[in-house]
Scaffold this active site. Sequence first.
Site, PDB file in Angstrom:
ATOM      1  N   GLY A  29      79.258  11.045   5.038  1.00  0.00           N
ATOM      2  CA  GLY A  29      80.176  11.459   6.091  1.00  0.00           C
ATOM      3  C   GLY A  29      80.688  10.326   6.938  1.00  0.00           C
ATOM      4  O   GLY A  29      81.779  10.409   7.514  1.00  0.00           O
ATOM      5  N   GLU A  43      83.635   9.332   5.164  1.00  0.00           N
ATOM      6  CA  GLU A  43      84.701  10.315   5.347  1.00  0.00           C
ATOM      7  C   GLU A  43      85.385  10.107   6.697  1.00  0.00           C
ATOM      8  O   GLU A  43      86.602  10.303   6.825  1.00  0.00           O
ATOM      9  CB  GLU A  43      84.124  11.723   5.227  1.00  0.00           C
ATOM     10  CG  GLU A  43      83.707  12.051   3.790  1.00  0.00           C
ATOM     11  CD  GLU A  43      83.028  13.402   3.660  1.00  0.00           C
ATOM     12  OE1 GLU A  43      83.592  14.285   2.983  1.00  0.00           O
ATOM     13  OE2 GLU A  43      81.925  13.571   4.237  1.00  0.00           O
ATOM     14  N   ALA A  96      76.417  12.793   7.828  1.00  0.00           N
ATOM     15  CA  ALA A  96      75.958  14.048   8.425  1.00  0.00           C
ATOM     16  C   ALA A  96      74.481  13.961   8.794  1.00  0.00           C
ATOM     17  O   ALA A  96      73.696  13.264   8.148  1.00  0.00           O
ATOM     18  CB  ALA A  96      76.199  15.201   7.460  1.00  0.00           C
TER      19      ALA A  96
END
Length: 257
Positions: free
Chosen positions: A108, A111, A65
């Site tokens: 992220g 992810e 992120a």
Amino acid sequence: MEFSKLIVEQEEGFIIVFINNPPANALSTAVLLELEQLLDKCVNDDNVRAIVITGSGKKVFSAGADINEFEDIRSGKIPTTIGQNLFNKIENYPKPIIAAIQGSAFGGGNELIMSCHLRILSSNASLSFPEVKLGITTGWGGTQRLPRLIGKTRALEMLLTGDPISPENALNYGLVNKVVEAEKVLEEAKTLAAKLAKGAPIAIREFLRGVTQGLNTSFEQGLSIEREGSAIVFASEDAKEGVAAFFEKRSPNFTGK
């Protein structure tokens, strides 16, 4: 379709998507939205039977992120559902998506690769979830996908310590499919994508659906999904073509019909 944060290259039967958000390919809201737009565009495109996602540059696949958006995420101006919805779409996509992890991935970024169907990792890279060291948690499915891939105990160790794991451990844990030298990551992913692009699209779609949906339900419900998919596949023209090619001792020409 024009993108500001992605570079898209068309190959025969598949595309390569480069996340291009220097210096660390952060998954900003703009990147996430462009990835979703691309997936929506490709879902009914017969020229795209597989997708490779990688990062621009050699050292970092994605740092996760965008730290510049953390305050907006904290305040709710940027909902975590943007990332969750995109990664759910990737996981449930009807065409195979391969993560070519040419550099390290953090938070992220991990992810994202976990939502992909297949993962090829550089021998020079490392994977980690450093959120706990910043006093935050994952928000795009890390607590759910990681233990499903590598087990609860190992997942908790990664999440609670924030420490990276080596490519060797990533392979041994089942987090990635293959580890290759850094300069071979993209070529390996392209070779795999080309192979999948020649496969039977309907059968591949139903394999993806059966495994992904089946793992999130009961065994009996999973069998029901498989029966439904099998009926669809056997009624297809591709199934007839596959059998005919076998008896005629030739390569099949699957059309997705």
